[in-house]
Design a protein around this motif. Structure first.
Motif, mmCIF file in Angstrom:
data_model
loop_
_atom_site.group_PDB
_atom_site.id
_atom_site.type_symbol
_atom_site.label_atom_id
_atom_site.label_comp_id
_atom_site.label_asym_id
_atom_site.label_seq_id
_atom_site.Cartn_x
_atom_site.Cartn_y
_atom_site.Cartn_z
ATOM 1 N N THR A 118 0.852 -1.180 0.000
ATOM 2 C CA THR A 118 0.000 0.000 0.000
ATOM 3 C C THR A 118 0.894 1.238 0.000
ATOM 4 O OG1 THR A 118 -0.086 0.245 2.410
ATOM 5 C CG2 THR A 118 -1.704 -1.244 1.399
ATOM 6 N N LEU A 119 0.308 2.365 -0.353
ATOM 7 C CA LEU A 119 1.033 3.634 -0.315
ATOM 8 C C LEU A 119 1.595 3.888 1.075
ATOM 9 C CD1 LEU A 119 1.835 6.492 -1.233
ATOM 10 C CD2 LEU A 119 -0.558 7.180 -0.857
ATOM 11 N N PHE A 120 0.796 3.664 2.092
ATOM 12 C CA PHE A 120 1.241 3.874 3.468
ATOM 13 C C PHE A 120 2.443 2.997 3.800
ATOM 14 C CE2 PHE A 120 1.278 3.206 8.022
ATOM 15 C CZ PHE A 120 1.043 4.478 8.528
ATOM 16 N N GLN A 121 2.373 1.733 3.416
ATOM 17 C CA GLN A 121 3.471 0.809 3.700
ATOM 18 C C GLN A 121 4.762 1.239 3.021
ATOM 19 O OE1 GLN A 121 1.442 -2.711 2.308
ATOM 20 N NE2 GLN A 121 0.941 -3.390 4.383
ATOM 21 N N LYS A 122 4.654 1.731 1.800
ATOM 22 C CA LYS A 122 5.848 2.174 1.072
ATOM 23 C C LYS A 122 6.565 3.297 1.812
ATOM 24 C CE LYS A 122 4.274 1.044 -3.635
ATOM 25 N NZ LYS A 122 3.907 1.602 -4.959
ATOM 26 N N ILE A 123 5.807 4.313 2.201
ATOM 27 C CA ILE A 123 6.420 5.468 2.875
ATOM 28 C C ILE A 123 6.932 5.062 4.258
ATOM 29 C CG2 ILE A 123 6.030 7.815 3.716
ATOM 30 C CD1 ILE A 123 3.833 8.080 1.588
ATOM 31 N N TRP A 124 6.153 4.267 4.960
ATOM 32 C CA TRP A 124 6.561 3.795 6.287
ATOM 33 C C TRP A 124 7.890 3.056 6.210
ATOM 34 C CZ3 TRP A 124 4.146 3.912 11.233
ATOM 35 C CH2 TRP A 124 4.695 3.038 12.182
ATOM 36 N N ASP A 125 7.962 2.075 5.312
ATOM 37 C CA ASP A 125 9.167 1.237 5.205
ATOM 38 C C ASP A 125 10.404 2.073 4.869
ATOM 39 O OD1 ASP A 125 7.562 -0.904 5.757
ATOM 40 O OD2 ASP A 125 7.514 -1.695 3.703
ATOM 41 N N ASP A 129 0.104 -0.434 -4.793
ATOM 42 C CA ASP A 129 0.243 -1.393 -5.885
ATOM 43 C C ASP A 129 -1.087 -2.096 -6.160
ATOM 44 O OD1 ASP A 129 2.964 -0.814 -6.092
ATOM 45 O OD2 ASP A 129 3.501 -2.343 -4.606
ATOM 46 N N ALA A 130 -1.229 -2.544 -7.398
ATOM 47 C CA ALA A 130 -2.474 -3.209 -7.790
ATOM 48 C C ALA A 130 -2.764 -4.425 -6.914
ATOM 49 C CB ALA A 130 -2.394 -3.616 -9.256
ATOM 50 N N GLY A 131 -1.718 -5.107 -6.470
ATOM 51 C CA GLY A 131 -1.926 -6.296 -5.641
ATOM 52 C C GLY A 131 -1.869 -6.036 -4.151
ATOM 53 N N ALA A 132 -1.845 -4.756 -3.760
ATOM 54 C CA ALA A 132 -1.744 -4.427 -2.336
ATOM 55 C C ALA A 132 -2.992 -4.891 -1.591
ATOM 56 C CB ALA A 132 -1.562 -2.925 -2.158
ATOM 57 N N ARG A 133 -2.765 -5.403 -0.400
ATOM 58 C CA ARG A 133 -3.871 -5.913 0.413
ATOM 59 C C ARG A 133 -4.121 -4.989 1.593
ATOM 60 N NH1 ARG A 133 -3.997 -8.002 4.918
ATOM 61 N NH2 ARG A 133 -5.111 -9.703 5.842
#
Length: 467
Positions: free
Chosen positions: A4-11, A268-272
């Protein structure tokens, strides 16, 4: 599996992660306001410095009277002490400060995006719960407590537990007279005031795509009223255009690099997501709260609900208590509720788009209730005056004020008397929020202006023509 967008920035901001799931995050930007001025004295007493003063921005807003232009205009006492204290802290520690005499000053959550302090992909914190506002630009932004504020001041880092993720998709297109404020009130009605607790909420869908940046900021602003600390919207061309040329945004080659990075900031398209919720944007009407929680909200065309129809005894008791406090009777048309005061402002709805929406309703009409119109920053005020909006408000018998939090928080001289009822564009309608014994109905700027010129809650669509 995609992210997810949030996960990307967090990581990208994790420095260290413990086995218990807590992560040490690097903080890109830190905003502070006048109510935290004493924390700097704590640092001084311990011989500590601000770790990265160039990434700290101070904005006096909560305690600033909207009738004052300088610190000297503030009556002696706590209000002046807090505003002067932040200025002194900026002088002592060397961080950015937007003083009352700086035309860029205003409400911290208006100034941040306006100055390009808020940018996609960043982590941004502030000692204020409505920091979620900034997530509208595609960053992780959240409010923190006093102890956490000190930690960021000293280390430029913060320990946080990663939240779960929720995506709220608003489909279709918003109807005539419907704004971002109506959307977020409809969301809170759907999931409840605690529905987002423990989640980072990403807003998506064609209705969100169609919104202006101001509308998106309003949606993210009230994410905290849905129980979530984080609200975020993926950056798009509107976001990039909004950020372009702002004082603290990248310039030259760095701007080109930033744009390329920002365009990849999407889920991402496959983000859960842990939870997925969908609302039909075309079915959302102009909304207004009837109780003393943002979740007690209905279309303005509806009636005050009857608690006896509620099967859950706790919910029924809460509804009865709310109606008692608000002095309303079940079955009463919301449009029959008279108001004593109207407030147009707060970090939720004090940007230029909000001023224009209210002015469009006020033009050629006269206010039948006391009305305060408070721009969110000196730059919003300057632009509104260049467009002649101030004259529209003044000719309508409304008060055109200086920037500040004003009646949203009732710490600065702007407040309701006990028992008074307000139509307010702010974000909270809790008991006593706008003054002891005050009664608050939350709604959009256009709806607030409609209440002002009619003297009661009114469907704004009956006062303006669809263009």
């Amino acid at each position: 599996m995609g992210k997810t967008l949030f996960q990307k920035i967090w990581d990208e901001h994790v420095i260290h992660e413990r086995e218990d799931g807590n992560a040490l995050l690097y903080v890109d930007r830190h905003l502070t306001h006048d109510l935290h001025h004493r924390l700097f004295k704590v640092l001084q007493s311990k011989g500590l410095k601000v770790r990265e003063p160039d990434k700290l921005f101070g904005v006096p807003d909560h305690s600033v009277p909207t009738t004052a232009k300088t610190v000297e205009d503030i009556p002696e006492g706590e209000m002046r002490e807090t505003v002067a204290g932040l200025q002194q802290a900026a002088d002592d520690f060397g961080f950015h400060h937007f003083s009352m005499t700086d035309e860029r000053h205003g409400i911290v959550h208006v100034v941040g995006p306006e100055q390009g302090i808020t940018l996609p992909g960043l982590t941004l914190v502030c000692g204020d719960s409505h920091t979620s506002t900034h997530g509208a630009l595609g960053c992780i932004a959240f409010g923190i407590g006093s102890t956490e504020v000190q930690h960021v001041l000293i280390t430029q880092t913060l320990w946080q537990r990663k939240p779960k993720t929720m995506r709220i998709t608003i489909t279709g297109q918003l109807g005539f007279g419907v704004s971002g404020k109506d959307v977020i009130l409809a969301v809170i009605k759907k999931i409840g005031a605690a529905g987002g607790t423990g989640y980072a909420i990403e807003y998506a869908g064609s209705a969100i795509d169609g919104m202006s940046m101001e509308g998106r900021m309003t949606v993210c602003n009230m994410t905290i009223e849905a129980g979530a600390r984080f609200g975020i919207i993926a950056p798009d061309d509107k976001t990039i255009e909004y950020c372009a040329g702002r004082p603290f945004a990248p310039q030259g080659e760095k701007w080109d690099e930033a744009k390329a990075y920002w365009r990849g900031l999407t889920s991402d398209a496959g983000a859960r997501f842990d939870v997925e919720i969908t609302l039909d944007g075309g079915a959302i009407a102009p909304m207004v709260t009837w109780g003393n929680s943002p979740q007690w909200v209905l279309p303005v065309t509806d009636c005050v609900p009857d608690p006896t129809s509620e099967v859950d005894p706790q919910v029924r008791a809460d509804m009865e208590a709310a109606l008692d406090y608000m002095d309303l009777k079940p079955g009463m048309a919301l449009s029959d509720i008279k108001v004593d005061t109207v407030f147009i402002g707060a970090c939720t709805n004090s940007r230029i788009e909000d001023m224009r929406a209210a002015a469009a309703v006020a033009k050629g009409r006269r206010a039948k209730a006391r009305t305060l119109v408070v721009p969110g920053s000196g730059l919003v005020k300057k632009q509104a005056e260049a467009e002649g909006l101030d004259k529209i408000f003044i000719e309508a018998g409304m008060e055109w004020r200086e920037p500040g939090c004003s009646m949203c928080i009732a710490l600065n001289g702007d407040m309701l008397a006990p028992g008074e009822r307000a139509a307010s564009t702010s974000n909270r309608n809790f008991r006593g929020r706008q003054g002891p014994g005050s009664r608050t109905h939350l709604l959009s700027p256009a709806m607030a202006a409609a209440a002002a010129v009619t003297g009661h809650l009114t469907d704004v669509r009956t006062l303006i023509e669809e263009v």
